[in-house]
Every structure is written in structure tokens, then in C-alpha cells.
Design an enzyme around this catalytic site. Structure first.
Site, PDB file in Angstrom:
ATOM      1  N   LYS A 135       0.922  -1.049  -0.244  1.00  0.00           N
ATOM      2  CA  LYS A 135       0.048  -0.202  -0.177  1.00  0.00           C
ATOM      3  C   LYS A 135       0.835   1.246   0.101  1.00  0.00           C
ATOM      4  O   LYS A 135       0.524   2.040  -0.672  1.00  0.00           O
ATOM      5  CB  LYS A 135      -1.013  -0.031   1.389  1.00  0.00           C
ATOM      6  CG  LYS A 135      -1.695   1.301   1.455  1.00  0.00           C
ATOM      7  CD  LYS A 135      -2.701   1.324   2.472  1.00  0.00           C
ATOM      8  CE  LYS A 135      -3.431   2.376   2.470  1.00  0.00           C
ATOM      9  NZ  LYS A 135      -4.606   2.532   3.800  1.00  0.00           N
ATOM     10  N   HIS A 256      -7.361 -39.548 -25.094  1.00  0.00           N
ATOM     11  CA  HIS A 256      -6.658 -38.819 -25.239  1.00  0.00           C
ATOM     12  C   HIS A 256      -7.060 -37.556 -25.847  1.00  0.00           C
ATOM     13  O   HIS A 256      -6.221 -36.757 -26.682  1.00  0.00           O
ATOM     14  CB  HIS A 256      -5.316 -39.201 -25.915  1.00  0.00           C
ATOM     15  CG  HIS A 256      -4.493 -40.223 -25.420  1.00  0.00           C
ATOM     16  ND1 HIS A 256      -4.154 -40.322 -24.018  1.00  0.00           N
ATOM     17  CD2 HIS A 256      -4.233 -41.518 -25.774  1.00  0.00           C
ATOM     18  CE1 HIS A 256      -3.714 -41.535 -23.848  1.00  0.00           C
ATOM     19  NE2 HIS A 256      -3.694 -42.260 -24.830  1.00  0.00           N
TER      20      HIS A 256
END
Length: 492
Positions: A135, A256
Site C-alpha cells: 500500500k 487422449h
């Protein structure tokens, strides 16, 4: 003398970084294991208790939560009243915070982790210091990643540890704390499930549920079988997405991440037979999805094949009695509702991509016959079936289809001719009613010529190449009906 607080879980490079800071006239403060590591390396370091004049209490739960720490971090140095208050309360400025957090993700990755273990690995002081320093990035440097240590040192030496760079570090802090908080939320909500491993045994993996809707893999009801693997989940989602495209009874076999057989029929038993006949070799060890109830008759057929997962909207009691005789087969009950608002996410290095699922369809009336020869009714049925399947096949993709099933699939090739060759060579039949379906347009006529050499008489493809006419001319030369859709379906 500038002051830095160092408290890291990941101690990679911290000793060298601390030595460099000390040599650059930084006074170092630390806690716990980080302080011990620096002391053992003979790096000058003081305890945070020297700042706070208060001991660590509650087994270390409270050590940095103190005005002497956070006042020194959060003071806005452009405001004289802040500096006056620091002086009044004998608080020194903190110039750098070097923190990374307790290993919560690593802790909960252990399948035997307890809730107590997880709670003890929720970092409080670390995120608080990081957020405070981030901050106040205009005045304080935050370092959360060891990968940034070298650049920070170089910038200090060059006097270029400026506000713009500190802002970059600030963003990394909030990314780090966001991921940390998300891991905590996921663990306690039960939205994150640790998997045995990822695509390969050396990769760790977890399943994070962003939805539990009954029409999704994440919301599926597992009726039987061992836990789903990473590859099971991906293949199952692919099979589910495809089978939902059909209104008629349909069966999909996936291996697959590619469909290896798709069949439709007047009932689900016939649909599955057509899917199985499409490629009875690749289906072994695959994933099956059907869009109708699994009956006793279908269950008997499925029981005779080695399968990893069976997905259906419902299983009859008789079907369950048969299928559950196999200990490991996973049986998933899933609502077949299609949600066209669904999005899909793909991770990339440093982020992820988001897009709508490819559920878009083109009506037959919107398609265009571009050749002299018109498709027959049977060819139209073959093309429309194949056009539903092609979005689920890895690109470059070419498939062959008749009116009831796929008959050849060429997936994931670097060029379209290569994909067509595989589909044609593996085809279980080729006749006038078998259509060739392509996920992308034909930039040249070579794919059409190859199809003609094998007896294909109908082709459907997106169109849109600047050389469309070359393919159309080639189709006309061989008496092939060609349809363009105006929409492509790439799947990378």
C-alpha cells in the site's frame, strides 16, 4: 541507516540477498527460521522484538503485529504529521519488507492433511506486512519472489530503486496474496481436490471447482469407482461436451482428448454399437459418454470392454448391478443440459486465457453448396453428423462420417493433408455416402485431390480461403459435392 524486515518461508537465495543488503548499509530484522538461517551464515541480523520491545507470544502467532512494525511501514513520508507521530512514539521507518508466506498450498497438497495442520499454516503477520508495505509502495520496497533479489540489489547499487519499479513489486505482492487467499478458501470450501498426480506421475495436480452445476464434470455424481485422475477429468469433459451436441440417441468414445468413435441410432444400444464399430481398437481404456439412460442391455456390452469412465444422465439399477462388478470403473451421472453461457479457461505462462465454449452451430439452410454437384440426402446426413463432431477433434482435423457414425478420424496434424491421410487410411469404409469433414478451409486443392483418389464424393468445410476457387474447381473436376459453412471449428 535503512531498515529491512526479512521473514520468508521460501529461503532460496535469502542468505546471499541479506548479505548484499547488509553490505549496502541496511539494518536487518528477522524472525524465526529466517533469523536462524541468517545467524548461521554470520549475517548481522536483529530480532523483530528489538523493534517492538515485545516478545513473540502464542507460539509465534503474534510477533510482527505491532505499531512499531506497521507504523514504520505505513508512514506516509510526504506528511510531516506522520513523521512527527513516529518520533513521538519512538518508531523507526521501515524501508523494505521481504516476505513470502507459510507453505499453505504445499501443506494441503498432502492427502493426509488435517484441518488443524491447515489452520496452523495460515499466515497472518506475513500478508499483513506485505499488504501494508505494498500500500505504501511510494516509500517502501516489497520483495515477495526470490527471483527479484538480484535486480533489487542492482537497483540499490545504481540508485534506481524508483517508484515505478516499487509499483511493479507492489502488483506482485497482491498477486501473491490473492493466490494464497484463494488456496485457503478452496481448501475450506472443499472446492479444491488434490489429485494423485497430473498428466504424468512427476506432476502434482488438483481439481479446483468453480461450479457444482449438475450439467458439468465438477458437479457430476460419481456412483462407483476409484477417484478420477487428471486425465480422466479432461477426457470426460471432452466426451460430455460432444455428446451434448446430439438430440438423437448418441454415444461418444474419447481417448487422449480426441473422439475415437461417435455413433447415433434409434436407441442408445444401437448408437453405442455404431460408436464402437467406428474404432473398436482405440476405445480400449477410453471414456464413454451417452446421452440416454444406460440400460441392462447396454451395461452388459460395456462390461465386456475395458473402460475408464462411463458418463450418462442415468443408470438403471440393473445396469449398476452389472457395471459395479468392476471395482475401478468410474460411473458418472450428469445432467445433459447444454449451457451456452459456459466459458473455458486455458492456463499459459503468467496467466490464463478465457473464451466461450464452441457451442455455436450453423443451420443447414445457412450452408452453401459451392460445386456443380449437389449432395444427396445421405451425404447431407453424413456431413451434418460430422460437422457436430469436428469441433471436438484436435486441429488440424479431418474426419470421415456416414449418416450414423464417424468412420475415420485424423487429428492434431501439422497440415491438413496429413490429417486427411490418417483419416482415409484408418477408415472402416469409404463409399458414395461417406463425407469428409474439415475443421479449417483448404488453402490449396491437394486435400480435395487426395479425397477424390480415395473415392470421397462429399466434402464439408468452412470456406473463406483466398484460394477457395482452386478447391472448388478440383471438386468439380472429380464430381465431388462441396459445402461451405462460413464457420470454422479449430481446437488447439
Amino acid at each position: 541507516m535503512k531498515k529491512a524486515i526479512l521473514s520468508v518461508s521460501n529461503k532460496s537465495g535469502i542468505v546471499e540477498f541479506a548479505k548484499s543488503l547488509s553490505n549496502l548499509n541496511y539494518e536487518l530484522y528477522s524472525t524465526g527460521g529466517t533469523k536462524r538461517a541468517l545467524e548461521e551464515a554470520a549475517v548481522p541480523v536483529k530480532s523483530v522484538s528489538d523493534l517492538t520491545q515485545f516478545p513473540e507470544i502464542m507460539d509465534g502467532r503474534v510477533k510482527t503485529l505491532h505499531p512499531a512494525v506497521h507504523g514504520g511501514i505505513l508512514a506516509d513520508r510526504s506528511k510531516p504529521e506522520h513523521l512527527e507521530q513516529l518520533s513521538e512514539h519512538h518508531i523507526d521507518l521501515i524501508d523494505m519488507v521481504v516476505v513470502n508466506l507459510y507453505p499453505f498450498q504445499k501443506t494441503v497438497a498432502n492427502p493426509d492433511v488435517t484441518e488443524e495442520d491447515a489452520i496452523e499454516n495460515i499466515d497472518i503477520g506475513g500478508p499483513t506486512m506485505l499488504r501494508a508495505a505494498a500500500k505504501n509502495f511510494k516509500h517502501v520496497t516489497t520483495v515477495v519472489h526470490p527471483a527479484d533479489y538480484n535486480e533489487v540489489i542492482e537497483r540499490i547499487k545504481e540508485d534506481s530503486l524508483d517508484e515505478d519499479y516499487r509499483k511493479e513489486l507492489m502488483i506482485k505482492v497482491f498477486e501473491h496474496t490473492k493466490e494464497y487467499d484463494h488456496a485457503i478458501v478452496s481448501f475450506f470450501k472443499g472446492d479444491s481436490e488434490q489429485l494423485r498426480y497430473g498428466e504424468n506421475p512427476q506432476q502434482s495436480a488438483r481439481f479446483v471447482r468453480t461450479s457444482k452445476s449438475k450439467h458439468t464434470i465438477a458437479g457430476a455424481k460419481q456412483l462407483h469407482g476409484k477417484a478420477l485422475s487428471y486425465n480422466n477429468i479432461k477426457d470426460a469433459d471432452s466426451a460430455l461436451t460432444l455428446v451434448k451436441k446430439f438430440d438423437e440417441a448418441a454415444a461418444v468414445a474419447v481417448k487422449h482428448m480426441n473422439p475415437c468413435g461417435v455413433g447415433i441410432g434409434k436407441n442408445i444400444e444401437i448408437a453405442f454399437k455404431n460408436a464402437y464399430d467406428a474404432d473398436n481398437q482405440s476405445i480400449f481404456g477410453g471414456i464413454i459418454a451417452v446421452n440416454r439412460t444406460v440400460t441392462r442391455e447396454l451395461a452388459e456390452t460395456l462390461h465386456s470392454i475395458f473402460l475408464e469412465v462411463v458418463i450418462a444422465p442415468r443408470f438403471t439399477d440393473e445396469a449398476l448391478d452389472i457395471l459395479t462388478k468392476k471395482k475401478n470403473i468410474r460411473l458418472l451421472e450428469i445432467d445433459m443440459t447444454v449451457d451456452k453461457r459456459e466459458e473455458e479457461f486455458v492456463s499459459v505462462s503468467g496467466g490464463y486465457l478465457v473464451q466461450d465454449k464452441d457451442n455455436y452451430e450453423v443451420a443447414k439452410e445457412e450452408m452453401q453448396v459451392v460445386t456443380e454437384v449437389e449432395p444427396t440426402d445421405d451425404q447431407w446426413e453424413a456431413m451434418l453428423l460430422g460437422w457436430k463432431v469436428i469441433p471436438s477433434v484436435k486441429s488440424n482435423a479431418v474426419i470421415l462420417s456416414n449418416h450414423k457414425q464417424t468412420v475415420g478420424i485424423g487429428a492434431g496434424q501439422m497440415n491438413r493433408v496429413g490429417a486427411a491421410k490418417i483419416a482415409l487410411e484408418r477408415a472402416i469404409e469409404i463409399n458414395d455416402n461417406v463425407a469428409l469433414i474439415s475443421d479449417g478451409f483448404f488453402p490449396m486443392g491437394d486435400t480435395v485431390e487426395l479425397a477424390a483418389e480415395h473415392g470421397i464424393k462429399a466434402i464439408i468445410q468452412p470456406g473463406g480461403s483466398i484460394k477457395d476457387q482452386e478447391s472448388i474447381d478440383m471438386a468439380n473436376k472429380y464430381g465431388i459435392a462441396m459445402v461451405t459453412t462460413g464457420m470454422r471449428h479449430f481446437k488447439h
